[in-house]
Design an enzyme around this catalytic site. Structure first.
Site, PDB file in Angstrom:
ATOM      1  CG  HIS A 125      -1.944   0.896   1.164  1.00 49.42           C
ATOM      2  ND1 HIS A 125      -3.220   0.794   1.206  1.00 49.42           N
ATOM      3  CD2 HIS A 125      -1.890   2.341   1.058  1.00 49.42           C
ATOM      4  CE1 HIS A 125      -4.026   1.819   1.236  1.00 49.42           C
ATOM      5  NE2 HIS A 125      -3.355   2.801   1.251  1.00 49.42           N
ATOM      6  CD  GLU A 126       1.665   3.255   3.655  1.00 46.77           C
ATOM      7  OE1 GLU A 126       1.655   4.357   3.019  1.00 46.77           O
ATOM      8  OE2 GLU A 126       0.510   2.889   4.191  1.00 46.77           O
ATOM      9  CG  HIS A 129       0.306   5.956  -0.562  1.00 49.04           C
ATOM     10  ND1 HIS A 129      -0.818   6.453  -1.204  1.00 49.04           N
ATOM     11  CD2 HIS A 129      -0.319   5.513   0.605  1.00 49.04           C
ATOM     12  CE1 HIS A 129      -2.048   6.329  -0.497  1.00 49.04           C
ATOM     13  NE2 HIS A 129      -1.731   5.719   0.334  1.00 49.04           N
TER      14      HIS A 129
END
Length: 246
Positions: A125-126, A129
């Site tokens: 997920h990170e 980003h």
């Protein structure tokens, strides 16, 4: 990342635990004021973040989602260095991790990441980003639509909304369930890091949803499970080789 700040309640059910663990990965959590963040694998191997560091190493070396994202970051001129770009730290509340855009660093909440599967989801997920931060001029701090777009992409592409995860959350059987999950988790993530109303967060997600949901870079498809992610990684490598030989 995961979980909005707050106190952990006693004895939640399995679905509620997964909701608390991974509400939707914020752009960056509220980092505890304790001087410099924990540094590097070797320097912290014998400290209380040993488990976090070992799980991170396992994720970076074996997870197909993460391996593709690392290759994509390198291809985009933003090669990731484990010692520089990851930090295992204690975090407030139930947050599991975050991307701190001010220092281009992924924070992993060693007090809240409880197993390898959880670590895999948070890092993936990170890194989405971080990939968005690398390839676009993302205004994380003042443009909620930019934040909403990255949160939609992260929820869509990281496996957050896989069928297995949704069954564990006791969410299943809805029409267009994947889209509903992505929208819900993007809104949760925005609310976890921005002091805005739910209505404002929903409006931001609605405005960007169609274009950002259909932006599958660097996977080229929605990787619904590890098998899809492996195929996507193979295709990315083949595409990279093709363009390098032109």
């Amino acid at each position: 990342m995961a979980g909005a700040p707050g106190e952990r309640g006693p004895g939640p059910a399995a679905g509620e635990q997964l909701q608390q663990q991974h509400v939707g990965c914020q752009v960056f959590p509220e980092r505890l004021a304790q001087g410099k963040p924990q540094q590097g694998f070797l320097s912290s191997f014998f400290t209380n973040n040993q488990k976090c560091q070992l799980m991170l190493l396992q994720t970076l070396e074996t997870n197909p989602y993460v391996k593709l994202l690392l290759d994509a970051m390198k291809h985009s001129g933003c090669a990731v260095n484990k010692e520089r770009h990851f930090s295992c730290e204690d975090c407030n509340g139930n947050v599991s991790g975050g991307f701190d855009a001010s220092v281009s660093q992924i924070v992993l909440c060693q007090n809240n990441i409880c197993n390898q599967a959880h670590m895999n989801r948070v890092v993936t997920h990170e890194l989405i980003h971080a990939f968005d931060h690398c390839r676009a001029h993302v205004d994380w701090f003042t443009n909620v639509r930019h934040l909403a777009c990255s949160e939609v992409r992260a929820a869509n592409l990281s496996g957050d909304c896989s069928l297995l995860n949704e069954i564990l959350r006791l969410h299943f059987g809805l029409k267009q369930h994947h889209q509903t999950c992505v929208r819900d988790r993007a809104i949760r993530s925005i609310l976890a890091v921005r002091n805005i109303s739910k209505e404002v967060a929903q409006k931001a997600v609605d405005e960007v949803f169609e274009s950002c949901f259909n932006d599958h870079e660097p996977f080229g498809r929605i990787p619904h499970n590890k098998t899809y992610a492996r195929y996507a990684h193979r295709d990315f490598q083949n595409r990279d080789r093709y363009y390098s030989n032109i």
